[in-house]
Design an enzyme around this catalytic site. Sequence first.
Site, mmCIF file in Angstrom:
data_model
loop_
_atom_site.group_PDB
_atom_site.id
_atom_site.type_symbol
_atom_site.label_atom_id
_atom_site.label_comp_id
_atom_site.label_asym_id
_atom_site.label_seq_id
_atom_site.Cartn_x
_atom_site.Cartn_y
_atom_site.Cartn_z
ATOM 1 N N ALA A 157 -1.887 -6.821 0.463
ATOM 2 C CA ALA A 157 -2.260 -8.217 0.730
ATOM 3 C C ALA A 157 -2.112 -8.599 2.198
ATOM 4 C CB ALA A 157 -1.416 -9.153 -0.137
ATOM 5 N N HIS A 158 -1.078 -8.051 2.873
ATOM 6 C CA HIS A 158 -0.778 -8.592 4.209
ATOM 7 C C HIS A 158 -1.750 -8.130 5.286
ATOM 8 C CE1 HIS A 158 1.462 -5.256 6.410
ATOM 9 N NE2 HIS A 158 1.523 -4.777 5.183
ATOM 10 N N ALA A 205 0.821 -1.210 0.000
ATOM 11 C CA ALA A 205 0.000 0.000 0.000
ATOM 12 C C ALA A 205 0.858 1.264 0.000
ATOM 13 C CB ALA A 205 -0.954 -0.008 1.187
ATOM 14 N N CYS A 253 5.361 3.489 17.322
ATOM 15 C CA CYS A 253 6.794 3.514 16.997
ATOM 16 C C CYS A 253 6.895 3.437 15.485
ATOM 17 C CB CYS A 253 7.519 2.324 17.592
ATOM 18 S SG CYS A 253 7.114 2.022 19.296
ATOM 19 N N ASN A 297 -6.510 2.807 10.447
ATOM 20 C CA ASN A 297 -5.734 1.690 10.986
ATOM 21 C C ASN A 297 -5.507 1.776 12.494
ATOM 22 O OD1 ASN A 297 -4.180 3.872 9.613
ATOM 23 N ND2 ASN A 297 -2.504 2.994 10.786
#
Length: 386
Positions: free
Chosen positions: A203-204, A74, A330, A154
């Site tokens: 994908a991950h 991404a 982090c 996210n």
Amino acid sequence: MTAGPLYLDSHATTPVDPRVLEAMLPYFSESFGNAASKNHSYGNDAHSAVEHARDQLAKAINARDSEIIFTSGATESINLAIKGLAHSAADHKKHLITVATEHKAVLDCHEFLESQGFTVTYLPVDSDGMLDLNLLRNSINDETLLVSVMHGNNEIGVIQDIRSIGEICDDTNVHFFTDATQTLGKLPIDVQKDNIHMLAASAHKIYGPKGVGMLYLRRSNPRVKPSPVQHGGGHERGYRSGTLNVPGIVGFGKAIEIARKESKKNNEQLGKLRNILQDRLLKEIPGAKVNGHLEHRLSHNLNIVLPGVSAEALMIRLKDSVACSSGSACTTAAVLPSHVLSALGLPKEEIDASLRFGLCRGQKEEELTRVATGVIQQHSGLTLLS
Ligand SMILES: *Cc1c(COP(=O)(O)O)cnc(C)c1O
């Protein structure tokens, strides 16, 4: 699996689904061909597999196959979309709009473009993390080239109303890019109905392999043509040169196929488990409160303030039982207070006391109950100390 800590950090990454791994394996060994070498069967097999995955991804967002560009993830898709479009703009429009709670990749692309003479409006969000659509509409002017608003966040899981944002962009003739990395395969996305011109995903984050992503680039009404960031052999219609990661792309295709088939079931199940964790923490930790909108939120996300402790200290105490993440991301070596939680207006002590949980498919009620108990115990132990 060994009895390690329960993995509740799925916004950072997810494990590869065994069905995805199985689909990928032949493309490391017997079908190892280069998808660009179409003069023999090795290359042809690889090419067909890539085109099948392209079709699976296109169908998931109602795009045409030729509108999907494969990338390394991404971050790369975001760079190609935002910087590529800014640098190609034949109309020389120099104003961009984005939102304070975007992923760092989006924000950093905008900062880079500012250093190159572009102007950027960073829209605020309300205390729930939602974008004010009137504010968006009023921020668009004759110089505006692009609006970039993510679909699902996210950190806090907040879901923006991309259909309405797409409508505003369509009305005002500006391009619309969305980072759908957290929502692809989980929530419905229709690039036609949502008026999306460019879309990034990876994908991950959907139980596929790391190092593979996609960029949707609309080919008509309007045709979007960002300048390539990477030059070379002209792969991916010239937008992204470089030999394709065939096993990774096959895995991405399989991952989206599974995600689509199972999304309804997974959303329901994960929402139920998330609420078990959320409700217990809210009930048993005095002053605990959820960060982000309670309804417009990903069902597997929980970002929560647990007052009176440092989330970092709490995570150290919990490290054998749960793998989650804190409000201080982090991003590099430095520990900085989350820009997302700051944008919600949280004071520093609440940011420092925030934990982020991201549930994974297949997890069980007793596992979440155990985590809730552990968090509550360690929290009370820490507050006694202070
Ligand atoms: C993970 C993530 C990215 C970055 O994706 P990579 O494939 O790891 O580069 C971008 N945006 C969002 C919303 C993400 O969650």
